[in-house]
Design a protein around this motif. Structure first.
Motif, PDB file in Angstrom:
ATOM      1  N   CYS A 174     -74.978 105.602  45.972  1.00 43.59           N
ATOM      2  CA  CYS A 174     -76.094 105.162  47.230  1.00 43.59           C
ATOM      3  C   CYS A 174     -77.451 104.247  46.509  1.00 43.59           C
ATOM      4  N   ASN A 175     -77.873 103.881  44.889  1.00 44.92           N
ATOM      5  CA  ASN A 175     -78.807 103.674  44.558  1.00 44.92           C
ATOM      6  C   ASN A 175     -78.103 103.157  43.585  1.00 44.92           C
ATOM      7  N   SER A 176     -78.188 101.545  43.183  1.00 45.52           N
ATOM      8  CA  SER A 176     -77.907 100.641  42.360  1.00 45.52           C
ATOM      9  C   SER A 176     -78.220 100.604  41.901  1.00 45.52           C
ATOM     10  N   VAL A 177     -80.298 101.255  40.994  1.00 40.49           N
ATOM     11  CA  VAL A 177     -80.532 101.288  40.235  1.00 40.49           C
ATOM     12  C   VAL A 177     -80.231 102.493  39.274  1.00 40.49           C
ATOM     13  N   THR A 178     -79.308 103.646  39.676  1.00 47.51           N
ATOM     14  CA  THR A 178     -79.059 104.427  38.737  1.00 47.51           C
ATOM     15  C   THR A 178     -78.165 104.412  38.857  1.00 47.51           C
ATOM     16  N   LEU A 179     -77.170 103.677  39.247  1.00 42.79           N
ATOM     17  CA  LEU A 179     -75.753 103.482  39.354  1.00 42.79           C
ATOM     18  C   LEU A 179     -75.541 102.511  37.692  1.00 42.79           C
ATOM     19  N   ALA A 180     -76.478 101.156  37.978  1.00 41.29           N
ATOM     20  CA  ALA A 180     -76.750 100.479  36.210  1.00 41.29           C
ATOM     21  C   ALA A 180     -77.215 101.107  35.077  1.00 41.29           C
ATOM     22  N   ARG A 181     -78.194 101.711  34.935  1.00 44.50           N
ATOM     23  CA  ARG A 181     -78.293 103.035  34.060  1.00 44.50           C
ATOM     24  C   ARG A 181     -77.052 103.359  33.894  1.00 44.50           C
ATOM     25  N   ASP A 182     -76.356 104.152  34.910  1.00 41.26           N
ATOM     26  CA  ASP A 182     -75.193 105.099  34.018  1.00 41.26           C
ATOM     27  C   ASP A 182     -73.743 104.129  33.831  1.00 41.26           C
ATOM     28  N   VAL A 183     -73.486 102.994  34.391  1.00 39.33           N
ATOM     29  CA  VAL A 183     -72.619 102.085  33.694  1.00 39.33           C
ATOM     30  C   VAL A 183     -73.271 101.643  32.546  1.00 39.33           C
ATOM     31  N   ALA A 184     -74.439 101.790  32.272  1.00 38.55           N
ATOM     32  CA  ALA A 184     -74.847 101.037  30.771  1.00 38.55           C
ATOM     33  C   ALA A 184     -74.580 101.647  29.680  1.00 38.55           C
ATOM     34  N   ARG A 185     -74.389 103.691  29.804  1.00 35.24           N
ATOM     35  CA  ARG A 185     -73.496 104.470  29.456  1.00 35.24           C
ATOM     36  C   ARG A 185     -72.267 104.098  29.280  1.00 35.24           C
ATOM     37  N   PHE A 186     -71.613 104.281  29.913  1.00 37.28           N
ATOM     38  CA  PHE A 186     -70.624 103.881  30.121  1.00 37.28           C
ATOM     39  C   PHE A 186     -69.461 103.420  29.436  1.00 37.28           C
ATOM     40  N   LEU A 187     -70.221 102.114  29.105  1.00 33.91           N
ATOM     41  CA  LEU A 187     -70.554 100.888  28.502  1.00 33.91           C
ATOM     42  C   LEU A 187     -70.292 101.485  26.884  1.00 33.91           C
ATOM     43  N   GLN A 188     -71.609 102.647  26.610  1.00 36.91           N
ATOM     44  CA  GLN A 188     -71.559 102.994  25.628  1.00 36.91           C
ATOM     45  C   GLN A 188     -70.095 103.879  25.061  1.00 36.91           C
ATOM     46  N   VAL A 189     -69.670 104.576  25.752  1.00 36.29           N
ATOM     47  CA  VAL A 189     -68.665 105.727  25.346  1.00 36.29           C
ATOM     48  C   VAL A 189     -67.258 105.119  25.904  1.00 36.29           C
ATOM     49  N   GLY A 190     -67.462 103.640  25.749  1.00 40.72           N
ATOM     50  CA  GLY A 190     -64.961 102.908  25.712  1.00 40.72           C
ATOM     51  C   GLY A 190     -65.225 102.535  26.881  1.00 40.72           C
ATOM     52  N   TYR A 191     -66.286 102.477  27.597  1.00 43.85           N
ATOM     53  CA  TYR A 191     -65.266 101.930  29.543  1.00 43.85           C
ATOM     54  C   TYR A 191     -66.121 100.737  29.554  1.00 43.85           C
ATOM     55  N   ALA A 192     -65.369  99.687  30.643  1.00 41.23           N
ATOM     56  CA  ALA A 192     -65.951  98.797  30.884  1.00 41.23           C
ATOM     57  C   ALA A 192     -66.030  98.133  32.467  1.00 41.23           C
ATOM     58  N   PRO A 193     -66.468  97.496  33.204  1.00 47.97           N
ATOM     59  CA  PRO A 193     -66.261  97.023  34.181  1.00 47.97           C
ATOM     60  C   PRO A 193     -64.634  96.428  34.753  1.00 47.97           C
TER      61      PRO A 193
END
Length: 376
Positions: free
Chosen positions: A332-351
């Motif tokens: 429900c917050n695309s700012v924290t979503l984007a922050r967390d997506v960046a963290r998922f990118l670092q641990v091996g996940y892609a959109p």
């Protein structure tokens, strides 16, 4: 001070720059307007201002439908034409993903939207027992804005507000329960198919062919008209038989997903757990901190639907340690979503896929779900 606005950003504020080039975030403006503003406060990097006069209006600007729009804190986008709100929110989510996470061109569904008015099935009223008034809090304030009607509410909740008798009675109960401050008492309501829930009394509501048990004191999405699109997205992209649902609430996403071989739900709120056991009878529900949950056995899919603050810093790494093939992240917050997506990118996940849901017309708020797949 006269400024030219650019695009809308988080919070429904318009981005502009003052004569010295400093960023201003302007309340009450739309993209591409020339406005006179008053600066309310500044930090070292940004100023916050509000519109005092519109010199050149956007073609998308409309006259707000609600007479208390400028004072009530419930809505903040009524001055933008209803037909354009969904696409503005869609663009905002994608811009935050680009700017914060460096993610661009993720394949996406068309933004899902519904009726502009009369959609809200969940509300928290504030009751002034001394003066016999009911309404909502003013924007950025604890002052009551007394109301006799609210056009975003569904009919049964509008009737409560018009008649007031039952809300005043519930306000007296809230007073004895200590649910209020400064003479205002909170009454949480949820409009179900079989009546209105006040606080903990459960009611039924059918969404996308699923019967949910919900109460006024737990979270459930407020827009049943858009929820079927969310259910369809979860079913389409929720692959796997061994599922963990973090921040599960009353089990909404797991219920949308449907029965699987193994479903584990994790939620802090004990009241939500009770309802989740009813809504997802094939799952096992636990009351606990999602950031400390220890998964057992192989996991195929993880669902996450955190609060506005997003995931705790360690959670993406924790999820990655379970090696699920896919993560579905509802936000429900695309700012924290984007922050967390960046963290998922670092641990091996892609959109893999993105969907935006205009769950809250007349406000800047939006829901988004992103599918993240584990890189081989």
């Amino acid at each position: 001070m006269i400024v030219q606005t650019e695009n809308l950003v988080q919070g429904g504020l318009a981005l502009a720059k003052d004569p010295e080039g400093k960023i201003l975030l302007v309340d009450g403006a739309l993209s591409g307007e020339t406005v006179d503003v008053q600066v309310d406060r500044t930090t070292s990097t940004v100023g916050f201002a509000h519109v005092t006069n519109i010199l050149s209006a956007s073609p998308a600007r409309v006259f707000p439908a609600c007479p208390v729009y400028q004072s009530c804190g419930g809505c903040n986008l009524q001055h933008l034409a209803s037909g354009l709100q969904a696409e503005v929110k869609d663009a905002l989510v994608k811009e935050n993903l680009r700017r914060i996470a460096g993610v661009e061109d993720v394949p996406s569904d068309p933004v899902a939207s519904g009726p502009a008015w009369g959609w809200r099935i969940r509300s928290r009223f504030h009751v002034d027992l001394v003066h016999g008034k009911v309404g909502f809090l003013a924007s950025k304030s604890n002052q009551l804005v007394a109301l006799d009607d609210c056009p975003v509410l569904v009919g049964s909740l509008r009737n409560l507000l018009r008649e007031k008798k039952q809300l005043l009675a519930e306000g007296r109960k809230a007073m004895f329960q200590g649910k209020g401050t400064r003479g205002l008492f909170e009454v949480s309501c949820f409009a179900g198919d079989d009546g209105i829930s006040f606080d903990g009394k459960p009611v039924h509501i059918s969404v996308a062919g699923i019967d949910f048990l919900v109460s006024g004191n737990v979270f459930f999405q407020s827009n049943r008209e858009v929820l079927p699109a969310m259910a369809s997205f979860i079913r389409r992209w929720g692959e796997g038989n061994r599922v963990i649902d973090l921040y599960s609430g009353v089990g909404t996403l797991s219920a949308f997903l449907g029965e699987r071989e193994q479903v584990t739900l994790v939620e802090k709120n004990p009241s939500c757990r009770v309802l989740a056991c009813r809504n997802v009878p094939w799952g096992k529900a636990f009351t606990g901190d999602a950031g400390r949950f220890k998964a057992r056995g192989p996991i195929d899919l993880v669902l996450v639907d955190p609060p506005r603050t997003g995931l705790d810093k360690e959670v993406p790494s924790l999820i990655a340690s379970w090696k699920p093939a896919r993560v579905l992240y509802m936000s429900c917050n695309s700012v924290t979503l984007a922050r967390d997506v960046a963290r998922f990118l670092q641990v091996g996940y892609a959109p893999k896929r993105l969907a935006v849901f205009d769950m809250y017309p007349q406000t800047w708020e939006q829901e988004a779900c992103i599918v993240l797949d584990r890189k081989e």
